[in-house]
Motif scaffolding. Structure first.
Motif, short mmCIF file in Angstrom:
data_model
loop_
_atom_site.label_atom_id
_atom_site.label_comp_id
_atom_site.label_asym_id
_atom_site.label_seq_id
_atom_site.Cartn_x
_atom_site.Cartn_y
_atom_site.Cartn_z
N LEU A 255 -30.34 -3.38 -69.71
CA LEU A 255 -30.31 -1.92 -69.56
C LEU A 255 -31.68 -1.39 -69.17
O LEU A 255 -31.81 -0.56 -68.26
N ALA A 256 -32.72 -1.86 -69.84
CA ALA A 256 -34.07 -1.39 -69.52
C ALA A 256 -34.45 -1.75 -68.09
O ALA A 256 -35.07 -0.94 -67.38
N THR A 257 -34.07 -2.94 -67.65
CA THR A 257 -34.38 -3.35 -66.27
C THR A 257 -33.67 -2.45 -65.27
O THR A 257 -34.28 -1.99 -64.29
N GLY A 258 -32.38 -2.20 -65.50
CA GLY A 258 -31.64 -1.35 -64.59
C GLY A 258 -32.21 0.05 -64.50
O GLY A 258 -32.36 0.62 -63.41
N LEU A 259 -32.57 0.62 -65.65
CA LEU A 259 -33.10 1.98 -65.66
C LEU A 259 -34.48 2.05 -65.03
O LEU A 259 -34.83 3.03 -64.37
N GLY B 170 -24.30 -0.77 -79.42
CA GLY B 170 -24.01 0.64 -79.66
C GLY B 170 -25.01 1.57 -79.00
O GLY B 170 -24.64 2.59 -78.42
N ILE B 171 -26.29 1.22 -79.08
CA ILE B 171 -27.33 2.04 -78.44
C ILE B 171 -27.12 2.08 -76.93
O ILE B 171 -27.17 3.16 -76.31
N ALA B 172 -26.90 0.91 -76.34
CA ALA B 172 -26.72 0.85 -74.88
C ALA B 172 -25.50 1.65 -74.45
O ALA B 172 -25.55 2.41 -73.46
N TYR B 173 -24.40 1.50 -75.17
CA TYR B 173 -23.17 2.22 -74.80
C TYR B 173 -23.37 3.73 -74.91
O TYR B 173 -22.98 4.49 -74.02
N TYR B 174 -24.01 4.16 -75.98
CA TYR B 174 -24.22 5.61 -76.17
C TYR B 174 -25.12 6.18 -75.08
O TYR B 174 -24.81 7.22 -74.48
N LEU B 175 -26.23 5.52 -74.79
CA LEU B 175 -27.17 6.04 -73.79
C LEU B 175 -26.52 6.14 -72.41
O LEU B 175 -26.70 7.14 -71.70
N VAL B 176 -25.76 5.11 -72.04
CA VAL B 176 -25.18 5.11 -70.69
C VAL B 176 -23.99 6.06 -70.61
O VAL B 176 -23.82 6.79 -69.62
N SER B 177 -23.15 6.07 -71.62
CA SER B 177 -21.95 6.91 -71.57
C SER B 177 -22.28 8.40 -71.70
O SER B 177 -21.57 9.25 -71.15
N GLU B 178 -23.37 8.73 -72.41
CA GLU B 178 -23.66 10.14 -72.67
C GLU B 178 -24.80 10.70 -71.84
O GLU B 178 -24.84 11.90 -71.58
#
Length: 427
Positions: free
Chosen positions: A154-158, A220-228
């Protein structure tokens, strides 16, 4: 009468003595089995590299035979349009074990695209297997590689998405973007490994429990950050915006996304980890700090700091695996990442936690995963049965190394006679 009574008593004494002798014999046989088990463990610990390879190949042959028998037997109860084998007195079987294994082999290495898919899986498994092996070598059990991989990806993609509007589409831009993605993934994955390492060192928290729980936290952190907040607004899926072309590893084979640069990098990392742990003072300190903390501290080594270092390095390798996944496989972060972190545990056990051994173990595991898709697609064999075949091969090949690890833990090597004598005393 009296003599008869004495005879009866004597008979009872004889019977009692006989039963006692039988009991001693039973205990002796039990002791023999224990001694043989100890001697076998000692032999496994002291086995040479050639002997261990021969054991693994023998185990692989047995796994193929057992799996073939299982496939053949399953074909008698399966429903199919046209049976492939007829056995008198038994009936018709839908599955041909030879065809199943041949299709699996062709699906892994039979063509250039298939080989590319296998090497792509192998590259990712190299990093996750090394992540687990690094912790194992220090006497730690990192079950959190999956979470470290998720956050690293996730950090790499962002971090790479904004580069598309800053860097021109050129080779020089790739030389900037790709290393940046690897560094970002390593930092975030390393931080996620640092947390259980610090808890292990300074709070005596069990790293198995903390890393398992941190997997759920990371997901959970990754899902929340991307979905919201950070997801791609142009799609309904939980995923990020694709990374720019300058941040993608160039494909080596047409029609695939496999990049030989990633594979070469993984091989170099494996050699580097081996050299670190087996040829340097730092590697020796990292190993002893996890295995014998009191002895390490007595010799002046900061054992607690080295435990944290080992878990951080392990997490960094998991984060790099996530970065490679984004830059080579999917070109973005998306929910539902494959369980490559957990597969890395099996790869490390197969390799006996040896960084060089991780290379063939990852290739075997990657070939099995790639070939499984071909069997399911070409033959219509149920995916669950293919997973069982793959699991049998991994189980049979891993068990000798598993018992070797047990023997090493209990110091059975180099002294089988001592083990046997000890077993005799415990009878």
């Amino acid at each position: 009468m009296s003599s008869g009574g004495r005879g009866s008593d004597g008979d009872r004494e004889t019977e009692s003595g006989g039963s006692g002798g039988s009991s001693d014999a039973d205990r002796g046989r039990g002791g023999d089995w224990r001694n043989r088990g100890r001697q076998t463990l000692a032999w496994l610990v002291d086995a040479s590299a050639v002997q261990r390879i021969a054991i693994s190949l023998t185990a692989l042959a047995f796994a193929v035979l057992v799996g073939g028998a299982l496939v053949f037997a399953s074909g008698f109860v399966a429903s199919c349009r046209q049976p492939v084998i007829y056995i008198p007195l038994l009936g018709e079987s839908c599955y041909n074990p030879v065809e199943v294994y041949w299709t699996m082999l062709e699906g892994s290495f039979g063509s250039l695209p298939n080989l590319a898919r296998t090497l792509q899986e192998t590259t990712l498994l190299l990093f996750t297997g090394l992540s687990v092996a690094v912790a194992f070598r220090a006497g730690l059990f990192n079950v959190g590689t999956q979470g470290q991989m998720v956050l690293g990806a996730l950090a790499t993609g962002l971090a790479l998405v904004p580069l598309g509007s800053v860097l021109p589409d050129s080779v020089v831009s790739m030389l900037v973007a790709i290393p940046l993605g690897l560094v970002v993934g390593a930092i975030v994955g390393g931080f996620w490994g640092f947390i259980p390492g610090a808890m292990k060192s300074y709070a005596d928290a069990n790293e198995v429990i903390t890393t398992i729980m941190l997997n759920f936290v990371a997901t959970g952190i990754a899902y929340y950050l991307v979905s919201e907040h950070l997801g791609d607004p142009g799609t309904g899926s939980v995923q990020t915006v694709p990374v720019p072309s300058v941040a993608r590893l160039p494909p080596t084979v047409d029609g695939s996304r496999f990049s030989v640069l990633a594979l070469v990098g993984a091989l170099l990392v494996a050699v580097g980890i081996f050299w670190l742990y087996d040829r340097t003072i730092l590697g020796y300190e990292l190993r002893t700090s996890g295995l014998q903390e009191s002895a390490a501290e007595y010799s002046g080594v900061d054992a607690k700091r080295n435990v944290v270092t080992s878990m951080t390095l392990s997490g960094a390798l998991g984060g790099i695996a996530g970065a490679i996944y984004v830059m080579m496989v999917h070109y973005r972060w998306q929910t539902g990442m494959p369980s490559l972190g957990f597969d890395g545990i099996a790869v490390s056990v197969l390799a006996g936690n040896n960084p060089i051994g991780v290379i063939p173990a990852a290739l075997l595991f990657g070939g099995l995963k790639s070939g499984s898709f071909a069997v399911d697609f070409a033959l219509g064999v149920p995916g669950e049965l293919v997973v069982v075949l793959r699991g049998l091969i991994i189980l049979f090949v891993a068990m000798p190394e598993f018992f070797r690890m047990i023997g090493t833990y209990y110091d059975f090597g180099d002294q089988p006679e001592t083990a046997a004598a000890d077993g005799g005393e415990r009878q």
